[in-house]
Design a protein around this motif. Structure first.
Motif, PDB file in Angstrom:
ATOM      1  N   GLY A 255      -7.212 -16.461  25.354  1.00 25.23           N
ATOM      2  CA  GLY A 255      -5.804 -16.271  25.054  1.00 25.23           C
ATOM      3  C   GLY A 255      -5.057 -15.637  26.215  1.00 25.23           C
ATOM      4  N   TRP A 256      -3.747 -15.431  26.024  1.00 28.17           N
ATOM      5  CA  TRP A 256      -2.905 -14.877  27.078  1.00 28.17           C
ATOM      6  C   TRP A 256      -3.055 -13.366  27.165  1.00 28.17           C
ATOM      7  CZ3 TRP A 256      -0.986 -17.950  30.571  1.00 28.17           C
ATOM      8  CH2 TRP A 256      -0.619 -19.250  30.248  1.00 28.17           C
ATOM      9  N   LEU A 257      -3.253 -12.871  28.387  1.00 22.32           N
ATOM     10  CA  LEU A 257      -3.201 -11.447  28.701  1.00 22.32           C
ATOM     11  C   LEU A 257      -2.391 -11.293  29.979  1.00 22.32           C
ATOM     12  CD1 LEU A 257      -6.964 -10.422  28.210  1.00 22.32           C
ATOM     13  CD2 LEU A 257      -5.080  -9.938  26.642  1.00 22.32           C
ATOM     14  N   SER A 258      -1.886 -10.104  30.195  1.00 18.72           N
ATOM     15  CA  SER A 258      -1.209  -9.807  31.460  1.00 18.72           C
ATOM     16  C   SER A 258      -2.137  -8.961  32.312  1.00 18.72           C
ATOM     17  CB  SER A 258       0.115  -9.074  31.209  1.00 18.72           C
ATOM     18  OG  SER A 258       1.009  -9.904  30.511  1.00 18.72           O
ATOM     19  N   LYS A 259      -2.229  -9.279  33.596  1.00 20.07           N
ATOM     20  CA  LYS A 259      -3.167  -8.606  34.491  1.00 20.07           C
ATOM     21  C   LYS A 259      -2.417  -8.075  35.712  1.00 20.07           C
ATOM     22  CE  LYS A 259      -7.018  -9.675  37.601  1.00 20.07           C
ATOM     23  NZ  LYS A 259      -6.223  -9.382  38.810  1.00 20.07           N
ATOM     24  N   THR A 260      -2.776  -6.849  36.119  1.00 21.95           N
ATOM     25  CA  THR A 260      -2.200  -6.285  37.328  1.00 21.95           C
ATOM     26  C   THR A 260      -3.265  -6.170  38.407  1.00 21.95           C
ATOM     27  OG1 THR A 260      -0.909  -4.445  38.235  1.00 21.95           O
ATOM     28  CG2 THR A 260      -2.664  -3.880  36.687  1.00 21.95           C
ATOM     29  N   GLY A 261      -2.827  -5.986  39.634  1.00 25.44           N
ATOM     30  CA  GLY A 261      -3.761  -5.868  40.748  1.00 25.44           C
ATOM     31  C   GLY A 261      -4.257  -4.448  40.928  1.00 25.44           C
ATOM     32  N   PRO A 262      -5.031  -4.189  41.998  1.00 26.52           N
ATOM     33  CA  PRO A 262      -5.641  -2.873  42.201  1.00 26.52           C
ATOM     34  C   PRO A 262      -4.672  -1.815  42.732  1.00 26.52           C
ATOM     35  CG  PRO A 262      -6.238  -4.365  43.987  1.00 26.52           C
ATOM     36  CD  PRO A 262      -5.490  -5.190  42.976  1.00 26.52           C
ATOM     37  N   ASN A 263      -3.504  -2.226  43.223  1.00 27.58           N
ATOM     38  CA  ASN A 263      -2.547  -1.272  43.788  1.00 27.58           C
ATOM     39  C   ASN A 263      -1.506  -0.853  42.756  1.00 27.58           C
ATOM     40  OD1 ASN A 263      -3.758  -1.490  46.373  1.00 27.58           O
ATOM     41  ND2 ASN A 263      -2.625  -3.397  46.714  1.00 27.58           N
ATOM     42  N   GLU A 264      -0.983   0.364  42.921  1.00 30.67           N
ATOM     43  CA  GLU A 264      -0.037   0.912  41.959  1.00 30.67           C
ATOM     44  C   GLU A 264       1.220   0.063  41.828  1.00 30.67           C
ATOM     45  OE1 GLU A 264       0.879   4.967  42.647  1.00 30.67           O
ATOM     46  OE2 GLU A 264      -1.202   5.611  42.807  1.00 30.67           O
ATOM     47  N   ARG A 265       1.641  -0.565  42.926  1.00 31.21           N
ATOM     48  CA  ARG A 265       2.883  -1.334  42.908  1.00 31.21           C
ATOM     49  C   ARG A 265       2.689  -2.771  42.432  1.00 31.21           C
ATOM     50  NH1 ARG A 265       5.903   0.444  48.572  1.00 31.21           N
ATOM     51  NH2 ARG A 265       6.031   2.716  48.103  1.00 31.21           N
ATOM     52  N   ASP A 266       1.471  -3.175  42.197  1.00 29.04           N
ATOM     53  CA  ASP A 266       1.225  -4.554  41.772  1.00 29.04           C
ATOM     54  C   ASP A 266       1.838  -4.805  40.391  1.00 29.04           C
ATOM     55  OD1 ASP A 266      -0.122  -5.147  44.052  1.00 29.04           O
ATOM     56  OD2 ASP A 266      -2.116  -4.784  43.217  1.00 29.04           O
ATOM     57  N   ALA A 267       2.503  -5.933  40.258  1.00 30.60           N
ATOM     58  CA  ALA A 267       3.132  -6.288  38.979  1.00 30.60           C
ATOM     59  C   ALA A 267       2.102  -6.915  38.038  1.00 30.60           C
ATOM     60  CB  ALA A 267       4.270  -7.271  39.234  1.00 30.60           C
ATOM     61  N   TYR A 268       2.433  -6.897  36.760  1.00 31.24           N
ATOM     62  CA  TYR A 268       1.595  -7.581  35.765  1.00 31.24           C
ATOM     63  C   TYR A 268       1.956  -9.070  35.777  1.00 31.24           C
ATOM     64  CZ  TYR A 268      -0.154  -3.288  33.602  1.00 31.24           C
ATOM     65  OH  TYR A 268      -0.795  -2.104  33.352  1.00 31.24           O
ATOM     66  N   ARG A 269       0.929  -9.900  35.789  1.00 31.07           N
ATOM     67  CA  ARG A 269       1.138 -11.345  35.774  1.00 31.07           C
ATOM     68  C   ARG A 269       0.382 -11.954  34.597  1.00 31.07           C
ATOM     69  NH1 ARG A 269       3.632 -12.804  40.421  1.00 31.07           N
ATOM     70  NH2 ARG A 269       3.485 -11.342  42.188  1.00 31.07           N
ATOM     71  N   ARG A 270       1.047 -12.851  33.920  1.00 34.16           N
ATOM     72  CA  ARG A 270       0.473 -13.470  32.732  1.00 34.16           C
ATOM     73  C   ARG A 270      -0.601 -14.482  33.127  1.00 34.16           C
ATOM     74  NH1 ARG A 270       2.871 -17.234  28.547  1.00 34.16           N
ATOM     75  NH2 ARG A 270       2.241 -16.438  26.497  1.00 34.16           N
ATOM     76  N   ARG A 271      -1.774 -14.357  32.523  1.00 28.18           N
ATOM     77  CA  ARG A 271      -2.897 -15.249  32.819  1.00 28.18           C
ATOM     78  C   ARG A 271      -3.591 -15.649  31.516  1.00 28.18           C
ATOM     79  NH1 ARG A 271      -0.526 -15.597  36.865  1.00 28.18           N
ATOM     80  NH2 ARG A 271      -1.177 -15.021  38.979  1.00 28.18           N
ATOM     81  N   TRP A 272      -4.179 -16.833  31.533  1.00 29.44           N
ATOM     82  CA  TRP A 272      -4.979 -17.304  30.391  1.00 29.44           C
ATOM     83  C   TRP A 272      -6.428 -16.860  30.614  1.00 29.44           C
ATOM     84  CZ3 TRP A 272      -3.960 -19.240  25.714  1.00 29.44           C
ATOM     85  CH2 TRP A 272      -4.981 -19.877  25.010  1.00 29.44           C
ATOM     86  N   PHE A 273      -6.908 -15.955  29.765  1.00 31.52           N
ATOM     87  CA  PHE A 273      -8.247 -15.394  29.908  1.00 31.52           C
ATOM     88  C   PHE A 273      -9.210 -16.044  28.934  1.00 31.52           C
ATOM     89  CE2 PHE A 273      -6.126 -12.201  32.307  1.00 31.52           C
ATOM     90  CZ  PHE A 273      -7.092 -11.561  33.062  1.00 31.52           C
ATOM     91  N   ILE A 274     -10.450 -16.184  29.396  1.00 27.76           N
ATOM     92  CA  ILE A 274     -11.505 -16.760  28.573  1.00 27.76           C
ATOM     93  C   ILE A 274     -12.759 -15.927  28.733  1.00 27.76           C
ATOM     94  CG2 ILE A 274     -12.846 -18.815  28.027  1.00 27.76           C
ATOM     95  CD1 ILE A 274     -10.019 -19.294  30.389  1.00 27.76           C
ATOM     96  N   LEU A 275     -13.365 -15.558  27.614  1.00 34.05           N
ATOM     97  CA  LEU A 275     -14.631 -14.854  27.654  1.00 34.05           C
ATOM     98  C   LEU A 275     -15.739 -15.859  27.398  1.00 34.05           C
ATOM     99  CD1 LEU A 275     -16.173 -12.210  27.920  1.00 34.05           C
ATOM    100  CD2 LEU A 275     -15.877 -11.859  25.476  1.00 34.05           C
ATOM    101  N   ASP A 276     -16.400 -16.264  28.469  1.00 34.02           N
ATOM    102  CA  ASP A 276     -17.570 -17.135  28.464  1.00 34.02           C
ATOM    103  C   ASP A 276     -17.253 -18.612  28.319  1.00 34.02           C
ATOM    104  OD1 ASP A 276     -20.163 -18.176  26.428  1.00 34.02           O
ATOM    105  OD2 ASP A 276     -20.451 -17.573  28.500  1.00 34.02           O
ATOM    106  N   ASP A 277     -16.608 -19.047  27.209  1.00 36.73           N
ATOM    107  CA  ASP A 277     -16.411 -20.471  26.980  1.00 36.73           C
ATOM    108  C   ASP A 277     -15.104 -20.916  27.598  1.00 36.73           C
ATOM    109  OD1 ASP A 277     -18.722 -20.810  25.660  1.00 36.73           O
ATOM    110  OD2 ASP A 277     -17.874 -20.551  23.673  1.00 36.73           O
ATOM    111  N   LEU A 278     -15.162 -21.658  28.697  1.00 36.47           N
ATOM    112  CA  LEU A 278     -13.960 -22.026  29.433  1.00 36.47           C
ATOM    113  C   LEU A 278     -13.463 -23.409  29.067  1.00 36.47           C
ATOM    114  CD1 LEU A 278     -15.591 -19.935  31.343  1.00 36.47           C
ATOM    115  CD2 LEU A 278     -13.909 -20.647  33.003  1.00 36.47           C
ATOM    116  N   LYS A 279     -12.142 -23.556  28.982  1.00 35.08           N
ATOM    117  CA  LYS A 279     -11.557 -24.876  28.808  1.00 35.08           C
ATOM    118  C   LYS A 279     -11.432 -25.574  30.156  1.00 35.08           C
ATOM    119  CE  LYS A 279      -8.854 -24.429  24.584  1.00 35.08           C
ATOM    120  NZ  LYS A 279      -7.535 -24.549  23.981  1.00 35.08           N
ATOM    121  N   ASP A 280     -11.236 -24.810  31.202  1.00 36.67           N
ATOM    122  CA  ASP A 280     -11.068 -25.382  32.529  1.00 36.67           C
ATOM    123  C   ASP A 280     -12.421 -25.426  33.219  1.00 36.67           C
ATOM    124  OD1 ASP A 280      -9.984 -26.371  34.805  1.00 36.67           O
ATOM    125  OD2 ASP A 280      -9.145 -24.472  35.493  1.00 36.67           O
ATOM    126  N   ALA A 281     -12.713 -26.507  33.905  1.00 36.44           N
ATOM    127  CA  ALA A 281     -14.001 -26.641  34.571  1.00 36.44           C
ATOM    128  C   ALA A 281     -14.119 -25.730  35.786  1.00 36.44           C
ATOM    129  CB  ALA A 281     -14.228 -28.094  34.993  1.00 36.44           C
TER     130      ALA A 281
END
Length: 381
Positions: A255-281
């Motif tokens: 499902g959709w989650l927002s992820k930020t980078g390792p730096n304090e100023r990094d913005a959150y970016r929306r990404r499609w996350f999958i735990l183990d079973d991937l739809k994309d090859a």
């Protein structure tokens, strides 16, 4: 007399062993197969009907009338005795389904028990083998169409060929590095199978299906059997029961989650996350999920100095803390529970080797393991 028999049936289903479905273990069964002598749930009752009345005669405990002979059969046999007969010789590699598992697995489990009687007559277990060959329908990489491809299992490898008479395989995968899982809902194929492995520092997925549910479970069980044999040779001090949990994994959450980078100023970016079973090859990024005792953890909130965002949580690894946020509190709880389940499970024997190999190629993505936590920029359906 029918009222007396109904009361008898109501009492019998409460007894230990009878109070759960004889096939999937679901509590409080509402049906019974009176010629086999077992109590079963509504889902399994539907599969029993598909066997035909010459194999299984199904009745509702509350809606149908029961005669003396039918009640006597149930009373004489019951779930415990039936299991002793029909499940006498289940091989360690065979995955016994539980309630909620993929329908194809449950269907073939019931057919294997009562129709083919594979666990009464060991010689019928054709998946106890060292090699296998056949045609499966494989999904093309760039389109949603499936094409017939020849697959071969031999010498602890899985190979597939684009053409039947091709001399060289399109891909060769060591079975020790292969994860196989049933994925009918994701693939929109009742008999869908997902094959996952590592190649060139990234996770690769092959999606296949077959018109026959028996055939797809045959491939699934055969791969599990050969993997178990390999593990027993590689780790002779471990019992088959100890190794079985490491044959295949089925963590399913995406499902959709927002992820930020390792730096304090990094913005959150929306990404499609999958735990183990991937739809994309081919995932855009992967996070290795290790064992909790090796400094892997999951917590609500963000580290000090990091920007908070919606319903945030932190995935802590020895090398980096990954900060993400979910759209709702319930979604955060769902993701955290799924990840925690992975972190509480010890690594498979071969996982450390996979981790070392991948680390040298993809330091920024950090490996793959018994389960992959992966993400892509866009959702793929």
């Amino acid at each position: 007399m029918s009222d007396t028999n109904s009361r008898k049936i109501s009492e019998l289903v409460k007894k230990d062993g009878n109070n759960t479905c004889a096939d999937c273990g679901l509590p409080n069964p509402e049906w019974a197969s009176y010629n086999i002598g077992i109590f079963i749930c509504t889902t399994c009752a539907a599969w029993h009907r598909s066997l035909g009345s010459h194999i299984s005669k199904v009745k509702s405990l509350r809606l149908d009338k029961w005669d003396d002979e039918q009640v006597q059969m149930i009373e004489t046999v019951g779930n415990v005795k039936a299991k002793e007969k029909y499940e006498k010789h289940i091989p360690p590699c065979y995955r016994v389904p539980q309630a909620g598992d993929p329908p194809v697995l449950l269907e073939q489990w019931i057919r294997a028990k009562y129709e083919r009687q594979e666990f009464i007559f060991v010689e019928k277990q054709t998946y106890i083998c060292n090699s296998m060959e056949g045609t499966l329908m494989k999904k093309a990489r760039a389109e949603k169409k499936y094409f017939p491809r020849k697959f071969v299992i031999a010498d602890n490898t899985l190979k597939y060929y684009v053409k039947e008479n091709a001399k060289e395989p399109k891909a060769t995968v060591q079975l020790s590095e292969l994860n196989v899982c049933l994925a009918p809902s994701k693939m929109n194929q009742d008999n869908g199978l997902q094959l996952s492995f590592m190649t060139d520092g990234s996770t690769r997925h092959i999606y296949v299906h077959h018109e026959s549910s028996e055939t797809i479970i045959l491939w699934y069980a055969a791969i599990r059997n050969i993997k178990l044999n390999w593990l027993m040779v590689a780790y002779p001090n471990a019992s088959a029961e100890e190794l079985v949990p490491y044959l295949t994994t089925d963590f399913v959450i995406e499902g959709w989650l927002s992820k930020t980078g390792p730096n304090e100023r990094d913005a959150y970016r929306r990404r499609w996350f999958i735990l183990d079973d991937l739809k994309d090859a081919y995932p855009r990024g992967e996070i290795f999920l290790g064992y909790k005792d090796n400094n892997y953890n999951i917590k609500e909130g963000v580290p000090r100095g990091c920007k908070d965002h919606d319903f945030s949580f932190s995935l802590i690894t020895p090398d980096r803390t990954y900060v993400m946020s979910a759209p709702t509190s319930d979604e955060r709880m769902r993701w955290m529970a799924a990840i925690r389940t992975v972190l509480e499970r010890p690594l498979r024997p071969q996982d450390n080797q996979s981790k070392m190999a991948l680390a040298s190629k993809r330091k920024s993505s950090r490996n793959s393991r018994q389960s992959w936590f992966s993400f892509n920029k866009d959702q793929h359906v």
